[in-house]
Structure formats: structure tokens, C-alpha cells
Design a protein around this motif. Structure first.
Motif, PDB file in Angstrom:
ATOM      1  N   SER A 199      18.302 -10.690  13.086  1.00 52.74           N
ATOM      2  CA  SER A 199      18.095 -12.020  13.665  1.00 52.74           C
ATOM      3  C   SER A 199      18.511 -13.104  12.670  1.00 52.74           C
ATOM      4  O   SER A 199      18.406 -12.943  11.457  1.00 52.74           O
ATOM      5  N   VAL A 200      19.003 -14.224  13.213  1.00 55.36           N
ATOM      6  CA  VAL A 200      19.501 -15.331  12.392  1.00 55.36           C
ATOM      7  C   VAL A 200      18.826 -16.624  12.836  1.00 55.36           C
ATOM      8  O   VAL A 200      18.726 -16.904  14.040  1.00 55.36           O
ATOM      9  N   ARG A 202      18.823 -20.901  11.880  1.00 53.86           N
ATOM     10  CA  ARG A 202      19.454 -21.995  11.147  1.00 53.86           C
ATOM     11  C   ARG A 202      18.635 -23.260  11.362  1.00 53.86           C
ATOM     12  O   ARG A 202      18.431 -23.694  12.491  1.00 53.86           O
ATOM     13  N   THR A 215      20.516 -21.090   6.401  1.00 49.01           N
ATOM     14  CA  THR A 215      20.767 -19.979   7.309  1.00 49.01           C
ATOM     15  C   THR A 215      19.997 -18.765   6.821  1.00 49.01           C
ATOM     16  O   THR A 215      20.217 -18.293   5.702  1.00 49.01           O
ATOM     17  N   THR A 217      18.876 -14.865   7.526  1.00 56.64           N
ATOM     18  CA  THR A 217      19.230 -13.646   8.246  1.00 56.64           C
ATOM     19  C   THR A 217      18.322 -12.504   7.806  1.00 56.64           C
ATOM     20  O   THR A 217      18.165 -12.269   6.604  1.00 56.64           O
TER      21      THR A 217
END
Length: 296
Positions: A199-200, A202, A215, A217
């Protein structure tokens, strides 16, 4: 959770500074400051370009249980060398707010080369997890810097003083961008999310003097052994890119990579952070932790 690392260290002392620099002994001292003030960084993918705002995470705070009141200690250093210590206290002083207080200082011979004491206090809204205010004081041998941030839904106002006494006139600056985070609220928001592998997230973070696109991750899960114990951990990659005057992305000149390990349990506390920077790898690592009873 801890955030005593806000900006790049500056070594402005005279006398012993030059001899330490020539001998190479200054590296741990500078690293302590960097680790103590700035352990969250690296490069955002260039592919985002001018469309980076469309990639921001818009999810509301997750349903993960809130963090219990906690006191924790950390060591900071470089290449396995401990050069600074820090203590944090997280609490919920009222039903509507979370509070993080932290102190940090360089130690040992590093302190003789480069004295630094840091005090940090931040408040966040307990429902939205957005920041309310942040105050940070950095005390060096020859000067004192105080930074005070006040947040609204539209942006942040920064008041900053720098001098020998701390009583100098504050310089103010406003930065307009909706739904900003400071370091404390960013950690609260991110730990509230599912944090599934791959999952990311931002978000835009304003730690002290500038705004950054962060960001995050989730790399995976693994076991990690620390002085504080053996933990199942969530391994996270953290990238950071500075926002320019026109909100353009600017590369960070000092950072290459950062990795964070968070406990994979109902608390999700910060276990260890490693940042690859221009002089090597700096770290922060949990030494002890004690949970307190809830007051509300």
C-alpha cells in the motif's frame, strides 16, 4: 512514536570545530544532529511531475485503535555509534486532542564537539488527526532557535526566532495548502491506516520550515530485535520531496533513502528508523517503552 528530527543539522561552532573536522571526529557529531532532527526523508518518484497533487491520499483516518499513552526512550547515531538520546511522551490530555512531547540531546564526546538540546510539543485533533499546533526549541552552544506552527484547514502560519536569548523578534511566514500534516499528526494518520503490504500513501507534511510531499510505501512484515525487545514489525519505505514556491517538486539534496520499522501489534509504535544520507546511514532506535493508564 517519535519526531525529534526536523531539519538538517548545522555545525557553526568555532575553535574545536575545525580540528574535529580535519580529524574526521565531527562526523558522528553532525550525524547525531541529523538523526536527532531529520530522520524522515529521500526522493519522490520523478514520474509524479506536475500531477503530484492528484496522487495525494484522500482517505479519512482509519479505524485502527488509537495509541495508548506511552513513554519511550530512543538512541540516535551513525554507523552503529550512539551520539544522542531522546525521550517522548504521548498522551490524550482531553477527549478532543492528542499530545506528543519530546526532548533530545547530544551525548558523550559528541556533545563536547557539538552541543544540541531539543524540546518538542505538538497537539493534534483526536477525531480528524489533523495538526493544531507545534512548538520546537533547538538550543545550541551559541544560539537558540524557536519554531511555532499554528495550523488551519487552509494551511499553516510559522513564527520563528533565532538568536542567543530566544527573545528576538519572531519572523512569520504563511504557507497555504489544505489538509497539511506536521510530523506528529502524520504519524497518527498513517498508523490509523490498514498498512497492507504494497500500500502507498502520499501526504503533504510541514515539519518546521518547509513543506514536503511524503510518500509512504509498506514494504512488508518481518521480525526485528532491539534493546527494548523482539518485535513483529511492519517495514515501511519513506520518501520526501520539497515543495517549491509554486508547489513544484524539488529534489532533496541530502537524503537518499529512509526505512522505518513499526510494531505489528495494536500499538504500532516506532521501533527503528534508518536514513541513508550524504554521509552514510543515521538511525533512531527504541531503547525502552512504558505504557500508562488512560485518563479519559
Amino acid at each position: 512514536m517519535i519526531v525529534l528530527f526536523i531539519r538538517a543539522s548545522r555545525c557553526s561552532e568555532s575553535g574545536g570545530y575545525n580540528s574535529a573536522r580535519r580529524s574526521g571526529a565531527l562526523l558522528p557529531a553532525r550525524s547525531a544532529g541529523i538523526a536527532l532532527l531529520l530522520l524522515a526523508s529521500c526522493f519522490t518518484p520523478k514520474a509524479l511531475g506536475g500531477n503530484w497533487q492528484s496522487t495525494l491520499t484522500k482517505d479519512p483516518p482509519g479505524t485502527f485503535p488509537e495509541l495508548r499513552p506511552i513513554r519511550a526512550t530512543y538512541h540516535f547515531g551513525w554507523a552503529g555509534f550512539t551520539a544522542a538520546t531522546g525521550e517522548v511522551h504521548f498522551a490524550k490530555p482531553s477527549e478532543s486532542q492528542f499530545q506528543l512531547e519530546g526532548t533530545g540531546r547530544t551525548t558523550g564526546f559528541v556533545r563536547a564537539l557539538w552541543k544540541l538540546d531539543v524540546n518538542y510539543r505538538a497537539l493534534a485533533d483526536a477525531e480528524t488527526l489533523h495538526p493544531v499546533e507545534t512548538r520546537q526549541t533547538e538550543s545550541y552552544r551559541s544560539k537558540k532557535i524557536t519554531t511555532y506552527l499554528t495550523f488551519t484547514a487552509k494551511g499553516v502560519t510559522r513564527a520563528r526566532t533565532e538568536g542567543r536569548t530566544g527573545s528576538e523578534r519572531a519572523k512569520t511566514r504563511e504557507f497555504s495548502f489544505p489538509n497539511l500534516f506536521d510530523l506528529h499528526s502524520a504519524l497518527l494518520y498513517l498508523r490509523s491506516q490498514p498498512l497492507a503490504d504494497g500500500s502507498v500513501h502520499r501526504i503533504v507534511v510541514y515539519p518546521a520550515t518547509s513543506a514536503y510531499l511524503a510518500t509512504v510505501t509498506v514494504i512488508g512484515h518481518e521480525k526485528i530485535s532491539l534493546r527494548a525487545g523482539i518485535y513483529n514489525a511492519i517495514k515501511i519505505d519513506l520518501q520526501l520531496h520539497r515543495l517549491g514556491k509554486n508547489l513544484e517538486l524539488e529534489p532533496h539534496r541530502k537524503f537518499r533513502r529512509a526505512t522505518i520499522w513499526v510494531s505489528d501489534d495494536s500499538d504500532r509504535i516506532l521501533l527503528r528508523t534508518e536514513a541513508q544520507i550524504f554521509i552514510g546511514t543515521v538511525f533512531a532506535e527504541l531503547q525502552s517503552v512504558r505504557f500508562e493508564e488512560m485518563k479519559h
